[in-house]
Design an enzyme around this catalytic site. Structure first.
Site, mmCIF file in Angstrom:
data_model
loop_
_atom_site.group_PDB
_atom_site.id
_atom_site.type_symbol
_atom_site.label_atom_id
_atom_site.label_comp_id
_atom_site.label_asym_id
_atom_site.label_seq_id
_atom_site.Cartn_x
_atom_site.Cartn_y
_atom_site.Cartn_z
ATOM 1 C CD GLU A 55 -21.233 9.864 72.456
ATOM 2 O OE1 GLU A 55 -20.134 9.482 72.008
ATOM 3 O OE2 GLU A 55 -22.223 9.131 72.508
ATOM 4 C CE LYS A 57 -25.924 7.724 72.419
ATOM 5 N NZ LYS A 57 -25.466 6.551 73.197
ATOM 6 C CE LYS A 117 -18.633 7.159 69.517
ATOM 7 N NZ LYS A 117 -19.970 6.811 69.871
ATOM 8 C CD GLU A 166 -17.302 1.675 68.700
ATOM 9 O OE1 GLU A 166 -17.280 2.886 68.997
ATOM 10 O OE2 GLU A 166 -18.303 1.085 68.284
ATOM 11 C CG ASN A 187 -19.456 0.335 71.796
ATOM 12 O OD1 ASN A 187 -20.006 0.420 72.900
ATOM 13 N ND2 ASN A 187 -19.877 0.998 70.742
ATOM 14 C CD GLU A 217 -15.602 3.233 72.130
ATOM 15 O OE1 GLU A 217 -14.511 3.378 71.579
ATOM 16 O OE2 GLU A 217 -16.646 2.979 71.511
ATOM 17 C CB SER A 218 -21.337 1.949 75.349
ATOM 18 O OG SER A 218 -21.043 2.468 74.097
#
Ligand SMILES: O=C(O)c1ccccc1NCC(=O)[C@H](O)[C@H](O)COP(=O)(O)O
Length: 263
Positions: A55, A57, A117, A166, A187, A217-218
């Site tokens: 990503e 970001k 995103k 998600e 997530n 994710e994350s």
């Protein structure tokens, strides 16, 4: 009001303004509108790649500024060269410091799938994603009704886009699954209070039907975690901050991918 409520409120204003500035007909006449999007699944299952969705970001509501010194094309090209299976580019301006131009730049510089995103709440944004050269859109179950997910994913499929749904818990997963989804992302970040817990992925993985690609994710920062997530059944791993917080995110991804080979 949670940060997610604030984001959605602002997003409604943004979309209304975008619709006034650029019509759907103008989007459909755009440079990328006729291109055939890459197939997300093919890149996730390609054994020459890492499964990482890397990503770009700049900042986030939970961390503030992460990195505003690097260029989209440089970072995303380095991510792709280091074995990313896809790129994630934040297009939200107010909360993440992103821009639709970032997506255009990532598209122009790379030949792997690009995820738009953003906080998708309206068909217009899906059409805009296609016009910007995205291959994948994100639908967040926490901000959409099941009917909205069905409709937005059908619009995306009709345009040849891949859809990543998600979820953060079992209820969101159960109520949101529908036929036009390609991948389900769990997530690990609770978007209401920003707490992170990788265990969320392990708790939900077996509830995701086999027909979908599975993405964690994350809050992923260790190669050992990727190995455990793979063993649990995940095909993809969305990583932002762990790379972007360094002065050279592309090099950080290269080092990480190098360690993946040895675990
Ligand atoms: O990252 C945030 O603070 C955030 C806050 C509110 C809504 C969404 C948010 N993040 C979006 C994401 O899910 C992450 O950018 C993505 O999964 C990468 O996470 P990380 O590797 O932890 O940067």
């Amino acid at each position: 009001m949670t940060i997610l409520d604030k984001i959605v409120l602002r997003k409604k204003e943004e979309v209304a303004l975008a619709k006034q500035a650029v019509s759907v007909q103008q989007l459909e006449a755009g440079l990328h509108f006729k291109r055939n999007p890459y197939i997300f699944k093919d890149f996730l299952l390609d054994e020459q790649r890492t499964g990482i969705i890397a990503e770009f970001k700049r900042r986030s509501p939970s961390k503030g500024i992460i990195n505003d010194q690097v260029k989209v094309a440089d970072v995303t090209q380095a991510y792709a060269a280091a074995g990313a299976s896809a790129l994630s580019v934040l297009t939200d301006i107010d909360f993440f410091g992103g821009h639709t131009n970032d997506l255009l730049e990532a598209r122009a510089a790379n030949e792997i799938p690009v995820l738009r995103k953003d906080f998708m709440i309206d068909e217009y944004q899906v059409i805009e994603a296609k016009a910007l050269g995205a291959d994948i859109i994100l639908l967040i179950a926490a901000i959409l009704t099941p009917a909205e997910i069905k409709n937005l994913s059908a619009v995306a499929k009709n345009l040849g886009l891949n859809v990543l749904l998600e979820v953060h818990n079992e209820q969101e997963l159960e109520r949101s699954i529908c036929k036009d989804l390609d991948a389900i992302g769990v997530n690990n970040r609770n978007l209401a209070d920003f707490t992170v817990n990788i265990q969320t992925s392990f708790d939900l993985v077996n509830q995701i039907p086999e027909d979908f690609m599975k993405i964690s994710e994350s809050a992923i920062s260790a190669v050992e975690t990727i190995k455990e997530l793979k063993t649990a059944g995940f095909n993809g791993f969305l990583i932002g901050e762990n790379f972007m917080k360094t002065a050279n995110p592309g090099q950080a991804m290269r080092d990480f991918a190098g360690q993946l080979i040895s675990v």
